[in-house]
Design a protein around this motif. Sequence first.
Motif, PDB file in Angstrom:
ATOM      1  N   LYS A 111      33.092  42.259  52.442  1.00 30.44           N
ATOM      2  CA  LYS A 111      34.425  41.796  52.770  1.00 30.44           C
ATOM      3  C   LYS A 111      35.082  42.759  53.764  1.00 30.44           C
ATOM      4  O   LYS A 111      35.233  43.945  53.470  1.00 30.44           O
ATOM      5  N   VAL A 155      38.227  44.389  55.186  1.00 27.49           N
ATOM      6  CA  VAL A 155      39.612  44.577  54.757  1.00 27.49           C
ATOM      7  C   VAL A 155      40.490  44.674  56.000  1.00 27.49           C
ATOM      8  O   VAL A 155      40.256  45.508  56.873  1.00 27.49           O
ATOM      9  N   ALA A 198      47.130  45.370  56.840  1.00 25.43           N
ATOM     10  CA  ALA A 198      48.288  44.513  56.653  1.00 25.43           C
ATOM     11  C   ALA A 198      49.473  45.016  57.474  1.00 25.43           C
ATOM     12  O   ALA A 198      49.514  46.172  57.904  1.00 25.43           O
ATOM     13  N   GLU A 209      39.427  48.790  42.673  1.00 24.51           N
ATOM     14  CA  GLU A 209      40.602  48.081  43.158  1.00 24.51           C
ATOM     15  C   GLU A 209      41.836  48.979  43.051  1.00 24.51           C
ATOM     16  O   GLU A 209      42.030  49.681  42.055  1.00 24.51           O
ATOM     17  N   PHE A 210      42.647  48.957  44.115  1.00 26.75           N
ATOM     18  CA  PHE A 210      43.880  49.751  44.236  1.00 26.75           C
ATOM     19  C   PHE A 210      43.616  51.246  44.399  1.00 26.75           C
ATOM     20  O   PHE A 210      44.553  52.039  44.341  1.00 26.75           O
ATOM     21  N   ILE A 262      46.932  53.386  52.338  1.00 28.27           N
ATOM     22  CA  ILE A 262      46.402  52.030  52.229  1.00 28.27           C
ATOM     23  C   ILE A 262      45.401  52.011  51.078  1.00 28.27           C
ATOM     24  O   ILE A 262      44.470  52.830  51.032  1.00 28.27           O
ATOM     25  N   THR A 263      45.577  51.086  50.143  1.00 24.63           N
ATOM     26  CA  THR A 263      44.697  50.972  48.984  1.00 24.63           C
ATOM     27  C   THR A 263      43.724  49.819  49.161  1.00 24.63           C
ATOM     28  O   THR A 263      43.930  48.926  49.986  1.00 24.63           O
ATOM     29  N   SER A 264      42.676  49.810  48.343  1.00 28.20           N
ATOM     30  CA  SER A 264      41.625  48.802  48.433  1.00 28.20           C
ATOM     31  C   SER A 264      42.016  47.550  47.650  1.00 28.20           C
ATOM     32  O   SER A 264      42.599  47.638  46.561  1.00 28.20           O
ATOM     33  N   ARG A 265      41.686  46.409  48.218  1.00 24.47           N
ATOM     34  CA  ARG A 265      41.922  45.143  47.526  1.00 24.47           C
ATOM     35  C   ARG A 265      40.736  44.731  46.681  1.00 24.47           C
ATOM     36  O   ARG A 265      40.846  43.828  45.857  1.00 24.47           O
ATOM     37  N   PHE A 266      39.583  45.351  46.897  1.00 25.39           N
ATOM     38  CA  PHE A 266      38.366  44.964  46.195  1.00 25.39           C
ATOM     39  C   PHE A 266      37.743  46.200  45.557  1.00 25.39           C
ATOM     40  O   PHE A 266      38.052  47.331  45.908  1.00 25.39           O
ATOM     41  N   ILE A 315      31.436  43.853  47.952  1.00 31.25           N
ATOM     42  CA  ILE A 315      32.037  43.622  46.637  1.00 31.25           C
ATOM     43  C   ILE A 315      30.993  43.331  45.573  1.00 31.25           C
ATOM     44  O   ILE A 315      31.298  43.375  44.382  1.00 31.25           O
TER      45      ILE A 315
END
Length: 530
Positions: free
Chosen positions: A67, A69, A72, A96-97, A112-116, A142
């Motif tokens: 994935k 990232v 944002a 995650e996070f 910046i944190t991870s979404r996965f 992932i």
Amino acid sequence: MFSRNSSRAVRQQWRLYRGLGGVTRPATTVRASRSPLSLTSPVSPHSSLPTSISRAFHASRPLLAIKPVLLADIGEGIVECEIIQWFVEPGARVEEFSPLCEVQSDKASVEITSRFAGVVKKLHYDAGEMAKVGKPFVDIDIEGDVKGEDLGAMVPPETPQKEAETKPTQAPIRSPAEETAGAQVAVLAEQETESVPKVKGKHAALATPAVRHLSKEMKVDISEIDGTGRDGRVLKEDIYKFVEGRNAAPPQAPSTQPTPTAPATGSFTSPDASTAGPQQETPVALTRTQEMMFKTMTRSLSIPHFLYADEVDFTSLVELRGRLNRVLAKSGLSDSQVGKLSYLPFIIKAVSMALYKYPTLNARVDADSASASASGKPSLVLRSQHNIGVAMDTPSGLLVPVVKNVGGLNILGIAAELARLQGLAVAGRLAPPDMAGGTITVSNIGSIGGTYLSPVVVEREVAILGVGRMRTVPAFSAVPGEEDRVVKRQVCNFSWSADHRVVDGATMARAAEVVRALVEEPDVMVMHLR
């Protein structure tokens, strides 16, 4: 009759099939390659179509486990930000996070944190590069786990110590000439090792934006400094020690052309200043804060400004502020949030109360939206909340954090929010929400110096107030029924700038008069507090 109609229909289908680019295959090939995923369609013996046509199924594309990232949007109008440091590297396992990196956005640093949850496969940018908002900046697998080759890259190979311990080593017998040659080779190897420069990694050292700004001013590569703070964070003291050690190093051979040096802090002359010789120019790259200020002020040039100045009597406000500070000191209501009230919370509250009467000054001009483009006419967007930006002088440069919803705060609440924003600004830890959503700006340049100024209207706003230095002047007493006598007054100048496309001079003068009346009679302001 039926046979002729069937034959005609088959011929039409065959011509249609050939027109679509169909390719015939020999019957033997079809039978040899027939599989459960192939279909055969019988045809009439009256047509010249082959006896068998194969049509194969195909599977849908598999879902990718890696994935990308996307970076944002972390603020209004921000299209790129600088990667300060990475907390991960390819092959590392993240949850995650968990933090991925720290970026420097529009005058603020953000983690910046991870979404996965997965394994990091690729970093699209190195530390110090500019990352684009909305573009991938890291790839995460992932579904994967740390593979053997990734472990091999992360963990150094183990040396066969057991074999070295089990096998006895026997020193070979060498001649004195061989021993001397071996000693010389060892000395040369040590010299080469010392002369090899330190290889820099792609991950920047841990440091706050203020420390990074200091390193740029002192022309120090922060990745070469060993931090003594928490988790190896570089402190200002580390930079000063590094510079002292560098200056104490033995001087190299003098160059033929002198290099200009910046004057020391607190000095009025340069150590190498001389009246003779040609003019020397040294290009210096803009800092991140200066770059954002350059872009913002360039866009502000499209706004036609007009200036309105007024003189405000601060005498009553000085007395009220002194009484309130004495009350705060005795009652202990400050609670380490507000140790002492300044004049700025009263000014901000007066501006907010004036905006209720003149909401045009709290609006923004909409000339680029879809509705404005469709109608061909710009519009004025009114806003309900009074989010007042406050210009602050910090080690990183000029920052403008925003006090949100001033209309719902009292003087003490505004002072507490100003203290919080000031602490974050000095530490370089302002978040994007702290600097976004401003509707009007107040610049208290008088705390540094200057009586008169001409502030510049910020984009997406229509007005700005510049507060000059307060000074003591003689004035005539205006008490009715008394003789004119000279008294001491505390006077300050307010300088307004407004967008002349939507704000006329009369509206600006009336709004400025409301602010002046509230500051000169602060008891009226107290009566109207909610």
